[in-house]
Design a protein around this motif. Structure first.
Motif, PDB file in Angstrom:
ATOM      1  N   ARG A 117       0.918  -1.222  -0.130  1.00 32.28           N
ATOM      2  CA  ARG A 117      -0.033   0.058  -0.021  1.00 32.28           C
ATOM      3  C   ARG A 117       0.920   1.361   0.002  1.00 32.28           C
ATOM      4  O   ARG A 117       1.923   1.225   0.517  1.00 32.28           O
ATOM      5  CB  ARG A 117      -0.907  -0.057   1.328  1.00 32.28           C
ATOM      6  CG  ARG A 117      -2.380   0.374   1.049  1.00 32.28           C
ATOM      7  CD  ARG A 117      -3.026  -0.901   0.604  1.00 32.28           C
ATOM      8  NE  ARG A 117      -3.351  -2.014   1.706  1.00 32.28           N
ATOM      9  CZ  ARG A 117      -4.128  -1.529   2.724  1.00 32.28           C
ATOM     10  NH1 ARG A 117      -4.681  -0.277   2.562  1.00 32.28           N
ATOM     11  NH2 ARG A 117      -4.573  -2.258   3.570  1.00 32.28           N
ATOM     12  N   PHE A 118       0.559   2.387  -0.803  1.00 30.85           N
ATOM     13  CA  PHE A 118       1.054   3.578  -0.570  1.00 30.85           C
ATOM     14  C   PHE A 118       0.083   4.604   0.400  1.00 30.85           C
ATOM     15  O   PHE A 118      -0.729   4.920  -0.142  1.00 30.85           O
ATOM     16  CB  PHE A 118       1.250   4.155  -2.029  1.00 30.85           C
ATOM     17  CG  PHE A 118       2.262   3.433  -3.136  1.00 30.85           C
ATOM     18  CD1 PHE A 118       3.391   3.637  -3.070  1.00 30.85           C
ATOM     19  CD2 PHE A 118       1.601   2.329  -3.531  1.00 30.85           C
ATOM     20  CE1 PHE A 118       4.363   2.961  -3.854  1.00 30.85           C
ATOM     21  CE2 PHE A 118       2.554   1.396  -4.506  1.00 30.85           C
ATOM     22  CZ  PHE A 118       3.775   1.973  -4.705  1.00 30.85           C
ATOM     23  N   VAL A 119       0.858   4.826   1.398  1.00 22.21           N
ATOM     24  CA  VAL A 119      -0.080   5.685   2.453  1.00 22.21           C
ATOM     25  C   VAL A 119       0.417   6.993   2.563  1.00 22.21           C
ATOM     26  O   VAL A 119       2.104   7.005   2.865  1.00 22.21           O
ATOM     27  CB  VAL A 119      -0.203   4.916   3.850  1.00 22.21           C
ATOM     28  CG1 VAL A 119      -0.708   5.673   4.657  1.00 22.21           C
ATOM     29  CG2 VAL A 119      -0.748   3.343   3.533  1.00 22.21           C
ATOM     30  N   GLU A 120      -0.205   8.087   2.620  1.00 23.75           N
ATOM     31  CA  GLU A 120       0.311   9.363   2.420  1.00 23.75           C
ATOM     32  C   GLU A 120       1.278   9.657   3.599  1.00 23.75           C
ATOM     33  O   GLU A 120       1.063   9.119   4.708  1.00 23.75           O
ATOM     34  CB  GLU A 120      -0.805  10.243   2.813  1.00 23.75           C
ATOM     35  CG  GLU A 120      -0.328  11.813   2.994  1.00 23.75           C
ATOM     36  CD  GLU A 120      -1.608  12.639   3.340  1.00 23.75           C
ATOM     37  OE1 GLU A 120      -2.730  12.142   3.792  1.00 23.75           O
ATOM     38  OE2 GLU A 120      -1.465  14.073   3.193  1.00 23.75           O
ATOM     39  N   TRP A 135       4.788   9.033  -0.125  1.00 22.27           N
ATOM     40  CA  TRP A 135       4.087   8.030   0.913  1.00 22.27           C
ATOM     41  C   TRP A 135       5.072   7.132   1.531  1.00 22.27           C
ATOM     42  O   TRP A 135       6.153   7.383   1.308  1.00 22.27           O
ATOM     43  CB  TRP A 135       3.291   6.810  -0.054  1.00 22.27           C
ATOM     44  CG  TRP A 135       2.353   7.388  -1.121  1.00 22.27           C
ATOM     45  CD1 TRP A 135       1.319   7.937  -1.089  1.00 22.27           C
ATOM     46  CD2 TRP A 135       2.774   7.610  -2.531  1.00 22.27           C
ATOM     47  NE1 TRP A 135       0.653   8.193  -2.339  1.00 22.27           N
ATOM     48  CE2 TRP A 135       1.667   8.136  -3.183  1.00 22.27           C
ATOM     49  CE3 TRP A 135       4.248   7.292  -3.400  1.00 22.27           C
ATOM     50  CZ2 TRP A 135       1.680   8.404  -4.637  1.00 22.27           C
ATOM     51  CZ3 TRP A 135       4.150   7.802  -4.667  1.00 22.27           C
ATOM     52  CH2 TRP A 135       2.827   8.157  -5.230  1.00 22.27           C
TER      53      TRP A 135
ATOM     54  N   GLU B  12      -1.548   7.281  -5.866  1.00 21.21           N
ATOM     55  CA  GLU B  12      -2.201   7.068  -4.635  1.00 21.21           C
ATOM     56  C   GLU B  12      -2.550   8.584  -4.165  1.00 21.21           C
ATOM     57  O   GLU B  12      -1.735   9.291  -3.624  1.00 21.21           O
ATOM     58  CB  GLU B  12      -1.908   6.302  -3.674  1.00 21.21           C
ATOM     59  CG  GLU B  12      -1.985   4.715  -3.964  1.00 21.21           C
ATOM     60  CD  GLU B  12      -1.212   3.995  -4.835  1.00 21.21           C
ATOM     61  OE1 GLU B  12      -0.493   4.880  -5.613  1.00 21.21           O
ATOM     62  OE2 GLU B  12      -1.378   2.917  -5.521  1.00 21.21           O
ATOM     63  N   PRO B  14      -4.109  10.880  -1.259  1.00 23.43           N
ATOM     64  CA  PRO B  14      -4.230  10.638   0.177  1.00 23.43           C
ATOM     65  C   PRO B  14      -5.741  10.386   0.725  1.00 23.43           C
ATOM     66  O   PRO B  14      -6.714  11.241   0.122  1.00 23.43           O
ATOM     67  CB  PRO B  14      -3.746  12.051   0.910  1.00 23.43           C
ATOM     68  CG  PRO B  14      -2.725  12.311  -0.098  1.00 23.43           C
ATOM     69  CD  PRO B  14      -3.140  11.761  -1.339  1.00 23.43           C
ATOM     70  N   ARG B 150      -0.812  13.967  -6.535  1.00 17.44           N
ATOM     71  CA  ARG B 150       0.359  13.017  -6.842  1.00 17.44           C
ATOM     72  C   ARG B 150       0.416  12.976  -8.500  1.00 17.44           C
ATOM     73  O   ARG B 150      -0.491  13.320  -9.065  1.00 17.44           O
ATOM     74  CB  ARG B 150       0.043  11.625  -6.292  1.00 17.44           C
ATOM     75  CG  ARG B 150       0.250  11.574  -4.752  1.00 17.44           C
ATOM     76  CD  ARG B 150       1.476  11.790  -4.228  1.00 17.44           C
ATOM     77  NE  ARG B 150       1.557  11.593  -2.820  1.00 17.44           N
ATOM     78  CZ  ARG B 150       1.265  12.627  -1.808  1.00 17.44           C
ATOM     79  NH1 ARG B 150       0.732  13.764  -2.535  1.00 17.44           N
ATOM     80  NH2 ARG B 150       1.158  12.598  -0.748  1.00 17.44           N
ATOM     81  N   PHE B 186      -2.715  -4.704  -8.479  1.00 15.94           N
ATOM     82  CA  PHE B 186      -1.972  -5.922  -8.500  1.00 15.94           C
ATOM     83  C   PHE B 186      -3.054  -6.964  -9.169  1.00 15.94           C
ATOM     84  O   PHE B 186      -2.438  -7.923  -9.644  1.00 15.94           O
ATOM     85  CB  PHE B 186      -1.623  -6.550  -7.219  1.00 15.94           C
ATOM     86  CG  PHE B 186      -0.580  -5.489  -6.597  1.00 15.94           C
ATOM     87  CD1 PHE B 186       0.648  -5.328  -7.062  1.00 15.94           C
ATOM     88  CD2 PHE B 186      -1.322  -4.506  -5.669  1.00 15.94           C
ATOM     89  CE1 PHE B 186       1.526  -4.610  -6.264  1.00 15.94           C
ATOM     90  CE2 PHE B 186      -0.130  -3.549  -4.930  1.00 15.94           C
ATOM     91  CZ  PHE B 186       1.138  -3.592  -5.311  1.00 15.94           C
ATOM     92  N   LEU B 248      -8.360   3.972   1.335  1.00 19.29           N
ATOM     93  CA  LEU B 248      -6.870   3.344   0.997  1.00 19.29           C
ATOM     94  C   LEU B 248      -7.118   2.135   0.224  1.00 19.29           C
ATOM     95  O   LEU B 248      -6.021   1.521   0.034  1.00 19.29           O
ATOM     96  CB  LEU B 248      -6.379   2.721   2.523  1.00 19.29           C
ATOM     97  CG  LEU B 248      -5.904   4.107   3.454  1.00 19.29           C
ATOM     98  CD1 LEU B 248      -5.648   3.639   5.017  1.00 19.29           C
ATOM     99  CD2 LEU B 248      -4.747   4.747   2.819  1.00 19.29           C
ATOM    100  N   ASN B 300      -6.068  -4.931   0.663  1.00 17.22           N
ATOM    101  CA  ASN B 300      -6.610  -4.275  -0.621  1.00 17.22           C
ATOM    102  C   ASN B 300      -6.438  -5.277  -1.818  1.00 17.22           C
ATOM    103  O   ASN B 300      -6.630  -4.935  -2.858  1.00 17.22           O
ATOM    104  CB  ASN B 300      -5.570  -3.153  -1.170  1.00 17.22           C
ATOM    105  CG  ASN B 300      -6.080  -2.235  -2.273  1.00 17.22           C
ATOM    106  OD1 ASN B 300      -7.238  -2.345  -2.553  1.00 17.22           O
ATOM    107  ND2 ASN B 300      -5.177  -2.038  -3.059  1.00 17.22           N
TER     108      ASN B 300
END
Lengths: 310, 760
Positions: A117-120, A135, B12, B14, B150, B186, B248, B300
C-alpha cells in the motif's frame, strides 16, 4: 526472473540484490558517502544532485547514524547506526512506482501473497530546507520504504523533480527473513564456513557508541567543532571564485562536507541532552542556512547546470 | 442527451483528501458546464485511491445560440463613431440595420453567438478544472509543470449517446484524453476500454475495483460486524477510521485477528489508539467484559492463501507496536509505584507552556492555587481539589502520553488509580480537560469541576495578561473554547461564581509581583523597601507570590519602563496605573465571556436583547445568576401578560422620562395613595404594593420566575390605569403624584432586568 523469486538468506544478499536490481534499471551504483550522516538523503549524490536541470540516476547504500536512537544493542530494531538504501532518479520516471515494486520482487516479496500500500506521508527535512510529497510504503501493515517526489531542496524549487526512494534496510530485511531481533539476523549466508549474525558485527559497536553518544562525548569540544564547521563552510563559500591560477572553481562540495559535519555534531549534542527545546530550533536553522548556501553555490557550478565560462 | 464520464487516474491520492476532491471536481465541472450554457440532469462523483471520477447524466448536446441586439450611433454619425461600433460588435457596415427613432435614423446591430457543441465545452471546462484544482497540497513530477496531488497518469473523458461513445479530445500538459483506464494495481493491472459509466463501473468491478467509496465503507463495516458477531464480539464504531480505510483500498478484504494474550491487560484505550494510529485497525470488543480482544484490518486484495500471509504480517507489526505500548505502560507504572504521579509531574518544570507564561509546572501551581480557592464554591474539598490539580497533568510526562498524546488525562486516571489516589482525583485527570467541545460532556464531580474551571480560567487570564486574545478567525490557543467550557461548567452545575473579583485578583497579583520587583530595584535602603512593599501588599493582596511574579512580571514591567522611583508618590502612581490596567483587563475578559454566553444562549433560543437587559443588572459576572434571570424574562415575554407588561412599562417610562427632562426633576419621592382619584388609580397602588411584597422575597431567593410572574400581574392594573387616568392633569399635585406613581412602576419593573432594553 526465477532467480529473484528464491527467497534471500541473509542481510547482505538483500543489499546486493537491491544494488544489482537498481543497477540493471540504469542507476549508477555509488558507494556510501565517507562521512557521518543521519540519513541517505545527506549524501551529496541526493542533496546536491537533486538540484539543477541535469538528469541523474544513482543508487547506494548509506550507513546512517542517529545518536539518540542508540539502545546499547538491546532493542530489537533501534540502533544508533543502521543502513539505508537510497535511490534518486531525476527526472522522476513515469513508472517509478512500478520500478519500485520490481525491487520488492527482487528481494523475494511475492506480490500475489502480500498487501502493498502507498499511504500518504509527506517528507520534510528542516535541516536541509527540503520537502516533498509521497508515501510511506506498507507491506502487510509494515512501513518498508519512503517514496518521495522532491519539490524543494536547500530552499530551491526542484526542476525537474527527482523521485527518491529510501529503504530502511534492517527493518525490511528482518521482515523478509522473518527475524524478530535485529541482532539475530544472518549477516552473511548462514551456511558459510563462518556464519556471522548482525549482532556479531554490530552488537559491540552499538554498546560502545551508545555509551559515548549518551555519556562521554565531550560537549564543549563538539560545540567548538560545530562552530568550526559552520565557520569553515561560510569561509569556503565566500572565497574568491578564481583560484591562484585564475581558474573559476566554486567549492560547493567541500563546503557541503562542513554542513554535513555540523549536522552530525548537532545530533551528537542533542543525544548528550545539552540542547534545550528552544535552542534546538536555532541549531536546526543554522544548519539549514549552511545547506541553503551550499545549494546556492552548487547551482553556480557546471554539475549544477550553470553555463560555466572557462 | 449525452452522458459524460470523467476519470482522472493518478498515483495514490491521500485518503483524507478524497471526499473534498470529489465535491470539488463535481462543483468545478458542473459549474463550468452550466456557465457555458449547458444543462444536465444529474451528476455524481466517486473516488478510489487511484482515481477521481465524475459521471454527469443528461447533458445537453450543445449550448443554445444567443442573439443580442445592440443600439449604435445615428446613421449619419461621423465615420469614426460608426467604425468604433463595428469594431465593438465585430460586424460589417452592411450587416447593420437602420431603424427610425424619435431622433432620426439609428443603427442597430444584431450579434449572434452560435451555440457550441458539448465536447468543446467539456474539454475547456475539464482542462481548467484540472489546472486549477484546489488540492490542499499539490506537487510537480518529472519534467512537467502541471500540479496534481500525486502524478496524474491518464484522463478518461467520454460523451456517450445511444449512437455510441466519443472521446472528448483534450491534452493537459502532455496527458491526452482517451477511453481507457486500468483495474486493480495487482489483481487486474491491464488496460480496459470503456463506453460509458455503466460499462465503466461494471468493468472496474470485474477488474477488482469497487468505485463507490460509500459502497466500500458499507462492505467493510458489514463484513467486519458480521465476523465479530459470529464470535459474540462487536466492532468499536469509528466513522472517521472507516472513511479513511475505505479511501486506502480499491478492493476491500476484511481480515480479523486476535490480540496476543500478553497484551490484553493493557487499558482498552491504549490498544484502540495504538491499533488505530499506527495500523488503521478497528478494535473488536467483548461486550461482556468490555475488553478489546481482537482487531479487524482491511487488505486491498484477495490472495490464494485467503489473506493468511497478510494477516500474519500485520500481527507481527501489531505485536511489535503493542510490545512498545506495554513497555511504556510498565515503565510508567513503575515510575508511579516509586514516587507517585507528583513525582512524575516533577519533570514538567522543564517543559515550556508558553514563553511568557512559564513552564507547565508553573501553570500547574497556578491551577492548584485557583482550584483550592474555587473548591468551596462548587462543593469540593479544597485539599482534594488541590491534590487533583497537582497530578491531573502529570501524565504529560508519562512515556505512554509521549507516544500517544491523545491519551492525555486517560492515562493519568489509570496511573492515579494504580497509585491508590482517591477516585475523585483519578477522575479529574481526564475530566479536567472537559468539556472539549460544544457536544462534549460537562464534568459533574465537584473536584473535577473545580480543577476544570481553574485550568480554563488560568489559560484565559494568562493569555489575556500577555495580550494574546483571539482575533477574527484566529484563536491559536482555543480561548473561545476555554470560555465556553467555563460557561458550560458553571451553568451545567448551577455554580454561582463572581468572575470579576476572580479576574481582578488574578491580574492584580501578577501586577503586584511586577511592581514589587520594581520596588526592590528602585529602593536605596531596606527601610524604604519595606515601606513600599507593605504599601503594595496592602493594596493588592498576593495570591501566590511564588509563581505569578516570575511569569508575568517580565511582561508587565514594560508598563513601568522609564519610570524613576524617586519617591513614594511616583511609585504609588505607577502602582495605580497598573491597577487600572488590571481593572480594565478584567472588564474586557468579562465582556469576552458575555459574548460567548450570548452565542451559547442564542443557540438555546434566548434573544440577544433579553440577555442585554439582564447584563445591565448588578452581578452580571455571575453567569449562572445571569442565565436564571434571562430564562425567567424570556419565559415571561412569551406570555401575553408579559408582552403587554413591556408595552405598559415602556409607556410609563416614556411619559416619566419626558416629564423629568422637561421639569428638570427626578420623580422619585414616592406617590401617595391618598391623592388617588378613581378606582383604577387606587387599584394600581394596591397592585404595586402586592407586587413589591412578592418580588422582594423572590429576589432574595433568586427565584426570578416568581418575581417575573408578580411583575406580569401588573399588566392589567397598568393598562386600566392608562385607560382611565390622565397623567398630565392641570392639578399640579395630582400630576406630580401620578408621575411619582409611574416612577414606582419603573422601579418595580426594573428589579429583574432592564426592560428598557427589550426590543419591540
Amino acid at each position: 526472473m526465477a532467480e529473484t523469486t528464491i527467497p534471500p538468506r541473509s542481510f547482505q544478499e538483500i543489499l546486493m540484490r537491491l544494488q544489482s536490481y537498481w543497477g540493471a534499471q540504469g542507476c549508477a551504483v555509488l558507494q556510501p558517502y565517507d562521512m557521518e550522516v543521519g540519513a541517505g538523503t545527506f549524501h551529496p549524490a541526493t542533496t546536491l544532485r537533486a538540484l539543477g536541470p541535469r538528469p541523474w540516476a544513482a543508487a547506494y547504500i548509506q550507513p546512517s547514524r542517529r545518536p539518540t536512537d542508540g539502545r546499547y544493542g538491546e532493542n530489537p530494531n533501534r540502533m544508533q547506526h543502521y543502513y539505508q538504501f537510497q535511490v534518486l532518479i531525476k527526472p522522476s520516471p513515469p513508472d517509478l512506482q512500478a520500478l519500485y515494486l520490481g525491487s520488492l520482487r527482487a528481494i523475494g516479496i511475492d506480490m500475489d501473497l502480500h498487501d502493498i500500500r502507498f499511504v500518504e506521508d509527506d517528507w520534510e527535512s528542516p535541516t536541509l530546507g527540503a520537502w516533498g510529497l509521497g508515501w510511506e510504503v506498507w507491506c502487510d501493515g509494515m512501513e518498508v520504504s519512503q517514496f518521495t517526489y522532491f519539490q524543494q531542496v536547500g530552499g530551491h524549487d526542484c526542476h525537474p523533480v527527482s523521485g527518491e526512494l529510501t529503504y530502511g534496510l534492517e527493518r525490511l530485511a528482518m521482515y523478509v527473513l522473518g527475524i524478530d531481533h535485529v541482532m539475530d539476523m544472518p549477516f552473511n549466508d548462514p551456511d558459510s564456513p563462518i556464519p556471522l549474525s548482525y549482532g556479531d558485527v554490530f552488537r559491540q559497536t552499538e554498546r560502545e557508541y551508545s555509551r559515548w553518544n549518551f555519556d562521554q562525548a565531550d560537549t564543549a569540544m563538539l560545540l567548538k567543532h560545530f562552530e568550526d564547521a559552520e565557520a569553515e563552510c561560510e569561509r569556503i563559500l565566500t572565497a574568491p571564485e578564481a583560484d591562484s591560477a585564475g581558474r573559476r572553481i566554486v567549492m560547493a562540495h567541500p563546503a557541503y562536507d562542513q554542513c554535513i559535519k555540523a549536522s552530525h555534531l548537532f545530533n551528537l549534542l542533542d543525544a548528550r541532552g545539552v540542547i534545550s527545546v528552544t535552542e534546538r530550533q536555532a541549531y536546526i536553522g543554522r544548519v539549514r542556512a549552511l545547506a541553503k548556501k551550499c545549494a546556492d553555490a552548487f547551482l553556480t557550478t557546471e554539475a549544477g547546470g550553470a553555463e560555466v565560462r572557462t | 442527451m449525452p452522458d459524460l464520464l470523467i476519470e482522472l487516474f493518478s498515483e495514490e491520492i491521500p485518503a483524507r483528501m478524497q471526499a473534498r476532491a470529489r465535491a470539488d471536481l463535481q462543483r468545478l465541472v458542473t459549474d463550468g458546464l452550466v456557465e457555458a450554457g449547458l444543462t444536465y440532469a444529474s451528476a455524481g462523483a466517486f473516488s478510489t485511491p487511484r482515481r477521481l471520477v465524475l459521471a454527469v447524466e443528461g447533458l445537453s448536446a450543445e449550448s443554445p445560440t444567443l442573439r443580442e441586439e445592440r443600439k449604435g450611433p445615428k446613421a449619419d454619425a461621423p465615420e469614426k463613431a460608426i467604425e468604433g461600433f463595428l469594431r465593438a460588435t465585430g460586424l460589417t457596415r452592411d450587416q447593420l440595420e437602420t431603424r427610425e427613432d424619435k431622433k432620426g435614423a439609428v443603427l442597430f446591430a444584431t450579434i449572434t453567438r452560435p451555440g457550441r457543441p458539448a465536447p468543446r465545452i467539456v474539454a475547456e471546462v475539464l482542462d481548467a478544472a484540472i489546472r486549477n484544482f484546489p488540492w490542499p497540497k499539490s506537487m510537480r513530477w518529472g519534467t512537467g509543470s502541471l500540479r496534481w496531488v500525486r502524478p496524474l497518469h491518464s484522463i478518461l473523458c467520454l460523451l456517450t449517446t445511444e449512437v455510441g461513445a466519443e472521446v472528448v479530445p483534450l491534452d493537459v500538459d502532455g496527458i491526452a484524453s482517451g477511453a481507457t483506464t486500468r483495474g486493480h494495481r495487482f489483481m487486474a493491472p491491464d488496460e480496459i476500454t470503456v463506453t460509458g459509466f455503466d460499462d465503466y463501473a461494471a468493468k472496474l468491478r470485474a477488474a477488482k475495483v469497487m468505485l463507490d467509496p460509500a459502497e466500500r465503507a458499507e462492505h467493510i463495516w458489514n463484513d467486519a460486524t458480521n465476523r465479530a458477531f459470529a464470535q459474540g464480539l462487536e466492532v468499536v464504531e469509528d466513522r472517521g477510521l472507516l472513511e479513511e480505510v475505505a479511501g486506502l483500498v480499491e478492493w476491500p478484504v476484511v481480515l480479523m485477528g486476535a490480540i496476543g494474550e500478553k497484551f490484553l491487560t493493557l487499558p482498552p484505550e491504549v490498544l484502540q489508539t495504538s491499533m488505530k494510529e499506527h495500523q488503521k485497525f478497528f478494535s473488536v470488543r467483548n461486550p461482556k467484559t468490555g475488553r478489546i480482544e481482537k482487531f479487524v484490518t482491511v487488505a486491498n486484495r484477495e490472495t490464494a492463501d485467503d489473506g493468511a500471509t497478510i494477516l500474519a504480517g500485520n500481527l507481527k507489526v501489531l505485536s511489535a507496536r503493542l510490545s512498545d505500548a506495554r513497555f511504556f505502560w510498565e515503565n510508567d507504572l513503575r515510575t508511579v509505584g516509586a514516587g507517585g504521579l507528583e513525582d512524575m509531574a516533577a519533570g514538567l518544570s522543564k517543559v515550556t507552556f508558553h514563553n511568557k507564561l512559564g513552564s507547565q509546572a508553573d501553570r500547574i501551581a497556578r491551577i492548584e492555587a485557583m482550584a483550592h480557592e474555587i473548591a468551596p464554591l462548587v462543593g469540593a474539598d479544597p485539599d482534594l481539589a488541590a491534590q487533583a490539580a497537582r497530578v491531573a497533568k502529570a501524565d504529560l510526562r508519562s512515556e505512554m502520553v509521549g507516544e500517544f498524546p491523545e491519551l492525555q488525562g486517560i492515562m493519568g486516571g489509570y496511573y492515579a488509580r494504580a497509585e491508590g489516589l482517591p477516585d475523585a482525583v483519578a477522575n479529574a485527570c481526564k475530566a479536567h480537560y472537559q468539556p472539549l467541545g460544544p457536544s462534549d460532556d460537562v464534568p459533574a464531580d465537584p473536584v473535577s469541576v473545580a480543577v476544570a474551571l481553574a485550568d480554563k480560567l488560568d489559560t484565559l487570564t494568562g493569555f489575556w495578561a500577555i495580550d494574546e486574545k483571539p482575533t477574527g478567525s484566529k484563536d491559536p490557543f482555543a480561548l473561545r473554547r476555554a470560555a465556553l467550557g467555563v460557561i458550560r461548567l458553571l451553568l451545567g452545575n448551577g455554580v454561582n461564581f463572581n468572575l470579576l473579583p476572580a479576574f481582578v485578583g488574578r491580574f492584580g497579583s501578577w501586577l503586584h509581583q511586577g511592581v514589587a520587583r520594581e520596588v526592590v530595584a528602585a529602593a536605596d535602603d531596606e527601610g524604604q523597601l519595606r515601606k513600599l512593599y507593605d504599601y503594595v501588599s496592602d493594596k493588592i493582596p498576593p495570591v501566590d507570590p511564588d509563581h505569578f511574579g516570575r511569569i508575568a512580571s517580565a511582561h508587565w514591567l514594560s508598563e513601568l519602563e522609564g519610570t524613576q522611583f524617586g519617591d513614594l508618590s511616583e511609585f504609588v502612581s505607577a502602582a495605580e496605573r497598573l491597577e487600572n490596567k488590571a481593572a480594565a483587563l478584567s472588564v474586557d475578559l468579562l465582556s469576552f465571556f458575555h459574548d460567548r454566553l450570548k452565542v451559547h444562549l442564542r443557540d438555546a433560543g434566548i434573544r440577544h436583547d433579553v440577555i442585554d437587559a439582564c447584563l445591565a443588572m448588578q452581578g452580571s459576572d455571575d453567569l449562572t445568576l445571569l442565565v436564571k434571570r434571562a430564562e425567567a424574562l424570556s419565559a415571561t415575554l412569551a406570555t401575553e401578560d408579559g408582552a403587554n407588561l413591556i408595552q405598559g412599562f415602556k409607556r410609563a417610562n416614556n411619559i416619566l422620562t419626558q416629564a423629568e427632562e422637561k421639569d428638570g426633576v427626578e420623580y422619585s419621592f414616592g406617590a401617595d395613595p391618598k391623592f388617588a382619584e378613581g378606582p383604577e388609580e387606587t387599584a394600581l397602588f394596591t397592585a404595586l404594593d402586592a407586587a413589591d411584597a412578592a418580588i422582594a422575597p423572590a429576589l432574595q431567593a433568586e427565584d426570578f420566575p416568581t418575581a417575573m410572574a408578580a411583575m406580569a400581574n401588573l399588566r392589567a392594573p397598568i393598562d386600566a390605569f392608562f385607560e382611565a387616568v390622565q397623567i398630565n392633569s392641570d392639578n399640579q399635585i395630582l400630576r406630580r403624584n401620578r408621575l411619582n406613581l409611574l416612577s414606582r412602576i419603573r422601579s418595580t419593573c426594573l428589579q429583574v432586568a432592564d426592560l428598557t432594553r427589550i426590543e419591540g
